[in-house]
Enzyme design. Structure first.
Site, PDB file in Angstrom:
ATOM      1  N   ARG A  56      53.784  29.645  46.971  1.00 55.96           N
ATOM      2  CA  ARG A  56      52.904  30.798  46.728  1.00 55.96           C
ATOM      3  C   ARG A  56      53.438  31.607  45.548  1.00 55.96           C
ATOM      4  NH1 ARG A  56      54.161  34.993  49.414  1.00 55.96           N
ATOM      5  NH2 ARG A  56      54.357  34.005  51.440  1.00 55.96           N
ATOM      6  N   TYR A 108      28.200  39.446  37.312  1.00 58.26           N
ATOM      7  CA  TYR A 108      27.975  38.402  38.318  1.00 58.26           C
ATOM      8  C   TYR A 108      27.740  39.060  39.686  1.00 58.26           C
ATOM      9  CZ  TYR A 108      29.165  34.854  41.777  1.00 58.26           C
ATOM     10  OH  TYR A 108      29.150  34.035  42.875  1.00 58.26           O
ATOM     11  N   ASP A 184      35.515  40.097  31.484  1.00 56.34           N
ATOM     12  CA  ASP A 184      35.256  38.815  32.145  1.00 56.34           C
ATOM     13  C   ASP A 184      34.707  37.886  31.063  1.00 56.34           C
ATOM     14  OD1 ASP A 184      34.076  36.650  33.446  1.00 56.34           O
ATOM     15  OD2 ASP A 184      33.558  37.816  35.225  1.00 56.34           O
ATOM     16  N   LYS A 209      34.242  27.441  35.929  1.00 62.87           N
ATOM     17  CA  LYS A 209      33.166  27.190  34.953  1.00 62.87           C
ATOM     18  C   LYS A 209      33.692  26.347  33.785  1.00 62.87           C
ATOM     19  CE  LYS A 209      31.298  30.086  37.796  1.00 62.87           C
ATOM     20  NZ  LYS A 209      31.019  29.563  39.111  1.00 62.87           N
TER      21      LYS A 209
END
Ligand code: P1T
Length: 395
Positions: A56, A108, A184, A209
């Protein structure tokens, strides 16, 4: 290993930055997927020279991807997360009691939902502002503003925001050194736009994306040149724990190798699709950054090196026309998401932006007639034929 990667061009960085075959001992030219969740220590709290202790906190395959993607964006630091929204949610945890977010009005749907339905009920104030109107941005900033969040171009109405102009206003008006201006950059990808060069503090991506580009990974990124901010983000990445799997890091790192080639084709295919739509009598309006008619065309010339594969248009008719048009397409697949090699079509009002309140959708123009295309890498003639046939079917 490629040293002094800042001298190298985009494609060379995408292929070589952070990819030294000898760091794996075997000389493997393709990075291994390091699945170990934990790493042997040389003594209690004494890490090996590789510096890993628990996956992690840090993982070799993740580090390999983070180094490479930072190099292509021209960023000093990249921090990866389990999704784009995990990146956003983690960043929003820097907010302290009473602090505010100024957020672009069109973002978004999931970003909008995260802010409105998760952070606002917990006491965060989010002011929605159309940052294409710089005076509105300036008026919204105050001493409580900690984060300014924009997308450009916006999802799904494709509004264009001037990153440099926003950065200047934010720096001048917000005196606090810990204010964070986030862009973004998902719709443009690092190939077409590098917000940090224009004064943004963080460039955020949904890796799901263009960066991955093959519609088979969900991942997010925050990138910055600010060492102090990077340390904070890495702390939050570990403390909150929304990290991507080693397998996803391997796939995203592999997808990144062809980002420059894919974006060239996305850019050229989408421009041709947008030009075709402009001439189509059943189309009310088209928004695409490569069109001369695009309202932000001059800003695109300044801050972008390409126009992206995203095209938004409004069809004449009603919701039934939109649905019939979409149902008639055979090459474009009806699906959420974008940025993969395959062309996609969607109806944001009932899909990606269904969670945006209807009043807000009405103000933004996210109507029943707004259709969003993610133009893929197919042969352009087949894409144009597909669209032509679908318009004939609804005419
Ligand atoms: O899906 P995820 O990786 O969590 O990324 C969220 C996200 C963030 N920012 C932008 C601009 C996005 O477009 C997205 C995800 N968008 C879609 C799934 C979509 O179809 O628009």
């Amino acid at each position: 290993m490629v040293k002094e990667s800042e001298k190298l061009k985009f494609g060379t960085r995408a292929i070589h930055a952070g990819q030294d075959p000898w760091k794996w001992r075997s000389g493997a030219v393709v990075p291994p997927i390091s699945l170990a969740s934990t790493f042997a220590q040389t003594g209690p709290a004494e890490l090996s020279e590789c510096g890993f202790d628990y996956s992690r906190s840090g993982n070799p395959t993740r580090e390999c991807f983070e180094e490479c993607v930072a190099a292509v964006e021209g960023a000093k630091h990249a921090v990866a997360f389990a999704s784009g929204l995990a990146a956003t949610a983690t960043l929003l945890h820097v907010l302290e009691k009473g602090e505010e977010v100024v957020c672009m009005d069109d973002v978004y749907g999931g970003t909008n939902r995260l802010m409105n339905r998760v952070f606002v009920p917990n006491g965060v104030t989010v002011n929605k502002v159309d940052c294409t109107q710089l005076d509105l941005l300036e008026a919204a900033l105050n001493e409580k503003t900690r984060i300014v969040w924009i997308e450009t171009p916006t999802n799904p109405t494709m509004k264009c925001v001037d990153i440099e102009a926003c950065a200047k206003i934010i720096k001048a008006k917000l005196k606090r050194p810990d204010a964070i201006f986030v862009v973004d950059n998902t719709f443009m990808s690092p190939y077409n736009q590098k917000p940090l060069q224009f004064g943004a503090d963080i460039s955020m991506h949904s890796v799901s994306k263009y960066i991955n580009g093959h519609s088979d990974v969900i991942m997010g990124l925050l990138m910055t040149n600010n060492d102090e901010l990077a340390a904070k983000l890495k702390f939050l990445q570990n403390a909150i724990g929304a990290v991507p799997s080693p397998f996803d890091c391997f796939l995203a790192n592999r997808g990144l190798k062809t980002l420059h080639l894919r974006m060239e084709r996305h850019n050229s295919n989408a421009l041709k699709v947008a030009q075709f739509l402009e001439k189509e009598s059943m189309v009310e309006k088209v928004m695409h950054p490569g069109l001369k008619s695009y309202p932000g065309y001059d800003i695109v010339q300044k801050q972008c090196t390409g126009n992206s594969g995203m095209v938004t248009f409004w069809i004449k008719g009603n919701v039934e026309t939109s649905k019939q048009f979409i149902a008639s397409l055979k090459v474009f697949t009806l699906a959420e998401s974008l940025g993969g090699y395959e062309s996609l079509v969607e109806l944001p009002c009932v899909m990606t932006h269904a969670s945006v309140p209807p009043e807000q959708r009405a103000v933004l123009g996210i109507s029943d007639q707004l259709i969003r295309l993610s133009v893929g890498l197919e042969d352009i003639d087949d894409l144009i034929d597909d669209l032509t046939n679908a318009f004939s079917a609804v005419a």
